[in-house]
Design a protein around this motif. Structure first.
Motif, PDB file in Angstrom:
ATOM      1  N   HIS A 120      31.621  49.577  41.154  1.00  0.00           N
ATOM      2  CA  HIS A 120      31.092  50.333  40.154  1.00  0.00           C
ATOM      3  C   HIS A 120      29.700  51.166  40.376  1.00  0.00           C
ATOM      4  CE1 HIS A 120      33.541  48.692  37.007  1.00  0.00           C
ATOM      5  NE2 HIS A 120      33.371  47.442  37.176  1.00  0.00           N
TER       6      HIS A 120
ATOM      7  N   ILE B  54      32.910  43.957  43.183  1.00  0.00           N
ATOM      8  CA  ILE B  54      32.983  44.672  41.981  1.00  0.00           C
ATOM      9  C   ILE B  54      31.484  45.518  41.917  1.00  0.00           C
ATOM     10  CG2 ILE B  54      32.703  44.379  39.352  1.00  0.00           C
ATOM     11  CD1 ILE B  54      35.469  44.385  40.282  1.00  0.00           C
TER      12      ILE B  54
ATOM     13  N   ARG C  73      39.001  41.064  35.709  1.00  0.00           N
ATOM     14  CA  ARG C  73      38.640  42.149  36.690  1.00  0.00           C
ATOM     15  C   ARG C  73      36.986  42.357  36.624  1.00  0.00           C
ATOM     16  NH1 ARG C  73      37.826  47.553  35.802  1.00  0.00           N
ATOM     17  NH2 ARG C  73      38.404  47.321  33.538  1.00  0.00           N
ATOM     18  N   GLN C  74      36.450  42.317  35.670  1.00  0.00           N
ATOM     19  CA  GLN C  74      34.946  42.417  35.555  1.00  0.00           C
ATOM     20  C   GLN C  74      34.126  41.262  35.871  1.00  0.00           C
ATOM     21  OE1 GLN C  74      33.609  45.463  35.355  1.00  0.00           O
ATOM     22  NE2 GLN C  74      34.785  46.624  33.686  1.00  0.00           N
ATOM     23  N   ARG C  75      34.816  40.213  36.044  1.00  0.00           N
ATOM     24  CA  ARG C  75      33.984  38.736  36.352  1.00  0.00           C
ATOM     25  C   ARG C  75      34.790  37.964  37.135  1.00  0.00           C
ATOM     26  NH1 ARG C  75      35.761  35.989  31.771  1.00  0.00           N
ATOM     27  NH2 ARG C  75      37.001  37.445  30.221  1.00  0.00           N
TER      28      ARG C  75
ATOM     29  N   GLN D 238      32.606  51.454  33.644  1.00  0.00           N
ATOM     30  CA  GLN D 238      32.967  50.315  33.045  1.00  0.00           C
ATOM     31  C   GLN D 238      33.539  50.377  31.654  1.00  0.00           C
ATOM     32  OE1 GLN D 238      28.702  49.114  34.981  1.00  0.00           O
ATOM     33  NE2 GLN D 238      29.730  47.252  34.305  1.00  0.00           N
ATOM     34  N   TYR D 239      33.303  51.437  31.162  1.00  0.00           N
ATOM     35  CA  TYR D 239      33.692  51.438  29.690  1.00  0.00           C
ATOM     36  C   TYR D 239      34.153  52.878  29.494  1.00  0.00           C
ATOM     37  CZ  TYR D 239      29.139  53.908  29.421  1.00  0.00           C
ATOM     38  OH  TYR D 239      28.201  54.767  29.713  1.00  0.00           O
TER      39      TYR D 239
END
Length: 332
Positions: free
Chosen positions: A309, A305, A240-242, A316-317
């Motif tokens: 963000h 993405i 999902r993040q990459r 993100q965290y």
């Protein structure tokens, strides 16, 4: 939509969320057994029952029961949306510090709820408790075998090792539920989504009873949907993040042999050989074009993405809430 309680009421300690679909024969007994289980504890509670477009009168009975039980919060959906959406509707209305889910068919035992809540309250190192139907009462092989295979497969691919992903009896701290958004049929993978949201998960054995009233909503066709959803959740958790690592990696695996084939054919062409009828030429061109398209798709995903963000739509965290300080023994 039916409101669950007066907003002026203090928030309860525990919110119990139960999705319902055609459970009119079990509903009254279910509500009473939840009341009995929670009345024996020191926890205040609310019972959020979400009717998911029932056609057997479950919605009418639910509203009748709520009329004399202020702790019962009915939610009646306009049509049948599926269990994930029904759970999400319940989560959005739950107000408790701890949130418990179970099915409405009385195969899960409401008497197990207090023990799960007490474990969350006493152990700050646990954010989610997943029930394990160790003595499962489903006798049909068509349910037990696919479930066993699915549990092993999901555990292996997601890295969240549980014996029983299908058990609906689970307990959560509120901040974990607030980080999860359910849609489609992702309710099967809540432990994996919770782990991605930072939850520390334990599994405990719970009681399980055979269904005595009503009709099961599960069939063998569910196995194929689980496989498709598993592909989605694995991609979501890992990439999902990459997204470039997923699409770009596959693209490089195709681009590299394609360029190798075309390079070799170029050498042969320079040596004077005819390469126009060689199948390798077509294979090389297809691999190069497909590889380039996948890499471009990965780059596009990375841009999306970044925009996602940058707009602050999702953090993100997550930061773990501070645990209440433990009392120290008096100084000697």
């Amino acid at each position: 939509m039916i409101p669950h309680a007066d907003d002026a009421d203090p928030d309860p300690d525990v919110s119990i969320v139960i999705p319902l679909y055609d459970e009119v024969e079990n509903l009254a007994d279910l509500v009473e057994r939840v009341r009995e289980a929670m009345s024996a504890t020191h926890h205040s509670f609310e019972l959020v029952c979400v009717d998911d477009g029932s056609t057997d009168g479950t919605d009418r009975l639910l509203l009748d029961l709520a009329g004399t039980r202020p702790w019962l919060a009915p939610v009646v959906l306009a049509r049948n949306y599926g269990q994930s959406t029904a759970l999400q509707a319940g989560f959005e209305r739950a107000r408790g510090r701890y949130i418990v889910t179970l099915d409405g068919d009385l195969q899960n035992d409401p008497a197990d709820i207090p023990a799960l809540v007490d474990r969350l309250e006493s152990d700050p190192d646990v954010d989610m408790i997943s029930g394990w139907r160790e003595q499962r009462q489903d006798k049909a092989l068509s349910r037990r075998l696919p479930s066993a295979i699915a549990n092993r497969l999901i555990s292996r691919l997601t890295g969240v090792h549980l014996h029983d992903y299908g058990c609906a009896l689970k307990a959560y701290r509120r901040h974990i539920i607030e980080r999860i958004s359910l849609y489609g049929e992702l309710h099967r993978f809540i432990p994996s989504l919770a782990k991605e949201a930072g939850a520390r998960i334990v599994e405990v054995p719970v009681r399980h009873h055979a269904r005595t009233r009503g009709k099961s909503k599960y069939g063998i066709d569910r196995t194929f949907r689980v496989i498709l959803d598993l592909i989605l959740i694995v991609f979501f958790l890992r990439f999902r993040q990459r997204p470039l690592h997923a699409f770009g990696g596959l693209g490089l695996w195709m681009l590299t042999p394609g360029l190798g084939m075309l390079g070799w054919l170029l050498v042969l062409k320079l040596a004077g050989e005819d390469i126009g009828q060689r199948p390798m030429l077509l294979a090389g061109v297809i691999l190069v074009l497909a590889g380039m398209q996948l890499i471009v798709a990965g780059l596009t995903g990375e841009l999306l993405i970044r925009l996602y963000h940058a707009g602050g739509l999702r953090p993100q965290y997550h930061v773990r809430p501070a645990a209440p300080p433990r009392s120290l023994p008096p100084a000697r």
